[in-house]
Design an enzyme around this catalytic site. Structure first.
Site, PDB file in Angstrom:
ATOM      1  NE  ARG B 313      -3.569  -2.624   0.682  1.00 39.68           N
ATOM      2  CZ  ARG B 313      -4.509  -3.036   1.547  1.00 39.68           C
ATOM      3  NH1 ARG B 313      -4.970  -2.202   2.448  1.00 39.68           N
ATOM      4  NH2 ARG B 313      -4.972  -4.273   1.482  1.00 39.68           N
ATOM      5  CD  GLU B 315      -3.605   3.240   2.410  1.00 39.95           C
ATOM      6  OE1 GLU B 315      -4.760   3.620   2.574  1.00 39.95           O
ATOM      7  OE2 GLU B 315      -3.118   2.225   2.950  1.00 39.95           O
ATOM      8  NE  ARG B 321      -6.350   2.313  12.421  1.00 40.91           N
ATOM      9  CZ  ARG B 321      -7.588   1.884  12.348  1.00 40.91           C
ATOM     10  NH1 ARG B 321      -7.921   0.732  12.888  1.00 40.91           N
ATOM     11  NH2 ARG B 321      -8.509   2.586  11.729  1.00 40.91           N
ATOM     12  CG  HIS B 322      -2.562   2.978   8.112  1.00 40.53           C
ATOM     13  ND1 HIS B 322      -3.239   3.719   9.048  1.00 40.53           N
ATOM     14  CD2 HIS B 322      -3.492   2.435   7.292  1.00 40.53           C
ATOM     15  CE1 HIS B 322      -4.547   3.626   8.805  1.00 40.53           C
ATOM     16  NE2 HIS B 322      -4.726   2.858   7.745  1.00 40.53           N
ATOM     17  CD  GLU B 486     -10.230  -2.952   9.305  1.00 40.75           C
ATOM     18  OE1 GLU B 486      -9.811  -1.842   8.941  1.00 40.75           O
ATOM     19  OE2 GLU B 486      -9.866  -4.020   8.767  1.00 40.75           O
ATOM     20  CB  SER B 489     -12.098  -5.685   5.450  1.00 38.96           C
ATOM     21  OG  SER B 489     -12.410  -4.442   6.005  1.00 38.96           O
ATOM     22  NE  ARG B 537      -4.344  -2.246  10.786  1.00 38.71           N
ATOM     23  CZ  ARG B 537      -5.236  -1.515  10.148  1.00 38.71           C
ATOM     24  NH1 ARG B 537      -6.513  -1.844  10.179  1.00 38.71           N
ATOM     25  NH2 ARG B 537      -4.850  -0.452   9.459  1.00 38.71           N
TER      26      ARG B 537
END
Lengths: 563, 563
Positions: B313, B315, B321-322, B486, B489, B537
């Site tokens: 990712r 991002e 948490r990323h 979370e 998913s 996570r």
């Protein structure tokens, strides 16, 4: 067979011409078949919907999407697995879901549908009967496209004669038939064709019949259809089992599973075969293996580690055994003194894995062998170890004998080595042909197709390989072979940072780009070693397959990055 | 604590100033300590080599490299593991290998060395004695640098008083001492500092003592040292166990492990957060998840599949948490009718995994808890399921009550939600604070920190998510939470190609770039669903840790691509 697969060089040109003609003819027939299918399909489209005037219309039809959108929670037990359909269920009503593998109408009042689920098949009979099955329902069944997913409710019966076209020896007398998902009427690959062995094709050819041969590119272009064949289902279940056996053994030996980054700064282990990319403004590349980070994990005190993950090679290799992305099984471990400690793990790990495959994957191995016949792998309880020098010696003796006996036999099998040019350089690497020949010699002499060749010349190994204590022209390294092809490379590593720097520089690597790696050894580094295995190669060679694309779910080579 | 970690907003500015001062002071002291160490080390260098005049010189010294270059095959049984050093071995001579964790000279005739192996430690006494241990040997021991790897031969004895500084309750009377690999005299991280808990630091501070706090960037820069702490050893052994429990459960439920390509054409699932690269002249990218290919595998008849592998990712997320690269645990499976079938797997899988962690990783969980105290995760035998609407309702009621009771309490803990702004949009997503608050409410009401929230608004889910049958504003999807964050998913997917195309277009995705994926559903596609889990996570939240960088071996974030 793909065009990229090697052809038998012994085949005469005449045979090749007739093969070509056969291929052409087969292609023509295939086209014709498709055209007919399309015609049939468009004719059938009219029959897709339920006849509204049919009072038995509730017993068949397409399942509306809304019913499949989690409308009602389900008791999964409602469905019986095709695998579980046996004689003991006689007269019971069952509900099954699977693919309509074959549809055969018999007149207007009867149709056979073979349903497949997870490699098991059952024959279902849709026969018009008052109060249950209308002729419209038979029509609906006959118009189903192959590979569509259907729900069938019916009564289990035992036919008088054994059923040839299905794995289960019961027949379902269909009462209800619903289509869950329709396949397009004309599939780009006919599963029957894709599942056919070369032997069948050749046999048919001798009988004057042209059968379709699906080439490898077509298979890979439509991989989701191709992998539905029994052989492919077997291959990937075997692959899953290899991974599982690998892990299970190592966890039981106190190894820790790690996950190292695939995005790394610098240029991985050097060389041209690296995929480069921009990482938030910094130059980065994809790891060619977890080599550097698994060694760093050893410096981090994990003692024994393994990793299963993708490795990336931007090589321009178009061979039957190279991919640009494959799954690496990597191991690294502290050793007390000797690289034999690593080879001991290889030995026990692989013997355990082969045993486990033979015991637990019988059905899958049979499915593979059915389409691609192969002999079970020959391996010893304790794996044979030869030094590189011993291997070279065996090849030399063999070459000499061949030359002595008959210099003219260069064209015959068994002496191909001479015309394809096995070159033996004592301090070079073995080429593919030499490896294969050595495999033959080892099999003849020791009765094994799985063995370890160790003490390789240092010059052909990566910079981090530990040289031999007694001769720095050799190294504490090994390769492992299955059926004459390399599947594992391993070695003791250099754990002394100053020496490592020196070796990297000697191999033309810019030491600055791997400084974090080299620094890892400055804080106390245990002697260690490890190895890397290609998962796809293990499966390919265990099953005697001829192309690594067969054992990669969605293969990546220099020409292919889709699907 | 890293600068990127969230600070407690309740802390008064005064406290912050004194903390700052403490940090400064600690840094100063750390510098001083290092300078002293360097001085000590250079003074010691003179003692590194064996005194040639020492008649007992054969009992100590550096192991020459040649001895570690696989010169003699080894019987690994020669070595005793530190873990195995117990009272029953009294008076036996043992050989151990490990790191010199602490070295404490006592005069010129005695030195204590604590040896660590795999988290276990033992105290060794080097004491000058005629005929065995020379004073030069004591000097050699005293000059060892911490974290060096040594071989110690000695006699097991039982000390009169319990040993505080080691895990093993025996002492080794050293007879021989060889250094296998020397660490640099000044380590960039002192392991004692790295292993210290916040509680210890605060306690010492109150007693007027300044202890060193190693910040997260330093830890990550010297990760091979950092991961040697007991807590980090525990974290990565727990991580390994999570992967193993995940696989074991799924294999027992007939899932097949697959490996899908990370190099893909087009733009993965769309969006900006994708790493792009050149693939042999074709534009390519790194898979943001195995989503498309795992669904294609379902179309390929594997029935139930899972994959463990890296996901990428790009991002620009700098949160706790990323990560830009993490390990995805992915599952995809055929369903008969309902996404609850997928949730059933999640439920049983995670309860089994948590049970297994609590049973099998006690020592590791304790090691983590020692440095980072946490309460064991509260979870139910059958996992709680709430709809998104029910969750929103709980939050709304809570907000209302908070406002009614006391509008002024915005600064106190428990009502932080009001000042950080929980925004509740019935068809939007929950923000991090809302998720956390909902976690608190669920814990209070149902006594669990692990639950499933399902039937999310369609607008906040990916294009391939199946809308609800009764209201297309909602979807057959779910998220799963641990301690208010979370981790999973999942959803039922759209298996109808025309509908999928329509949904992709509606979400602004160029359908052409994913045509191979959409075409996969044209050859008969079973209803199916699945989910994805972030391995890091799961470990972070199971252990109540505050930063995902703690559970990634070599983390990658927008600012970090090394080591």
């Amino acid at each position: 067979m793909s065009s990229s697969e090697s052809q038998d060089p012994a085949a005469s040109s005449e045979a090749q011409i007739s093969k070509k003609a056969a291929k052409k003819e087969a292609a023509k027939q295939e086209k014709l078949r498709r055209r007919q299918e399309i015609a049939a399909a468009s004719a059938a489209t009219a029959n897709l919907s339920v006849d509204e005037a049919d009072p038995l219309g509730g017993n068949y039809g397409d399942v509306p999407l809304v019913e499949l959108q989690s409308k009602t929670p389900v008791d999964v037990g409602e469905w019986t697995r095709v695998e579980a359909l046996v004689a003991a269920l006689e007269n019971r009503t069952v509900l099954i879901r699977g693919r309509a593998q074959a549809i055969r109408p018999v007149g207007k009042k009867m149709a056979f549908v073979v349903i497949r689920e997870n490699g098991f098949t059952v024959q279902c009979l849709v026969q018009a009967q008052p109060d249950t099955v209308s002729t419209q329902m038979v029509k609906f069944a006959a118009a189903l496209s192959r590979e569509s997913i259907v729900d069938v409710e019916g009564i289990v019966s035992i036919p008088a004669a054994p059923i040839k076209g299905a794995t289960q020896q019961v027949e379902i007398q269909v009462r209800k038939l619903y289509c869950v998902s329709r396949a397009v009427p004309t599939l780009p690959i006919n599963l029957e064709d894709a599942a056919r062995s070369e032997v069948e094709i050749e046999k048919a050819l001798q009988a004057g019949e042209q059968l379709v041969r699906v080439n490898q590119d077509t298979r890979l272009n439509f991989r989701v259809l191709d992998v539905r064949t029994p052989a492919n289902q077997g291959i990937f279940r075997i692959q899953s089992h290899v991974g599982s056996a690998f892990r299970q053994f190592l966890l039981s030996e106190n190894f820790v599973e790690i996950h190292t980054p695939k995005l790394i700064a610098g240029s991985s282990e050097g060389g041209a075969s690296v995929f480069r990319l921009d990482y938030k403004g910094q130059p980065a590349c994809l790891a060619q293996s977890p080599q550097l980070h698994k060694q760093m994990s050893i410096c981090g005190d994990f003692g024994r580690v393994f990793e299963i993950g993708p490795v990336f090679r931007a090589e321009d290799s178009y061979t039957h055994r190279h991919l640009c992305e494959f799954t690496g099984l990597d191991v690294e471990m502290e050793i007390k003194k000797h690289y034999f400690e690593v080879m001991d793990i290889v030995d026990r790990l692989f013997v355990a894995m082969f045993d486990s495959l033979n015991q637990n994957c019988k059905k899958d191995l049979e499915a593979v062998g059915c389409q691609y016949p192969f002999e079970p792998l020959k391996y010893l309880r304790q794996t044979l170890r030869l030094t590189y020098e011993e291997g070279i010696q065996m090849l030399k003796v063999c070459l000499k004998i061949c030359k002595l006996i008959n210099l003219q036999v260069v064209d015959k099998k068994g002496d191909r080595m001479m015309d394809v040019g096995i070159e033996i350089e004592p301090f070079g690497d073995l080429n593919t042909e030499a490896e294969r020949k050595l495999g033959q010699l080892v099999l003849e002499k020791y009765g094994t197709e799985f063995y370890i060749l160790h003490r390789y010349p240092l010059a052909v190994r990566p910079f981090y390989t530990m040289p031999c204590y007694d001769n720095p022209a050799y190294s504490n390294s090994f390769d492992v072979f299955i059926r004459g092809e390399e599947i594992i490379s391993g070695a003791q590593r250099v754990h002394v940072p100053e020496f490592l720097e020196q070796r990297a520089a000697a191999c033309g690597i810019d030491v600055k780009t791997i400084s974090a790696y080299i620094d890892s050894f400055r804080y106390g580094a245990p002697p260690h070693g490890g190895f890397g295995v290609g998962l796809e190669r293990v499966v390919m060679l265990f099953c005697g397959l001829n192309n690594i694309r067969k054992t990669s779910l969605f293969p990546r080579d220099p020409l292919r990055i889709a699907p």
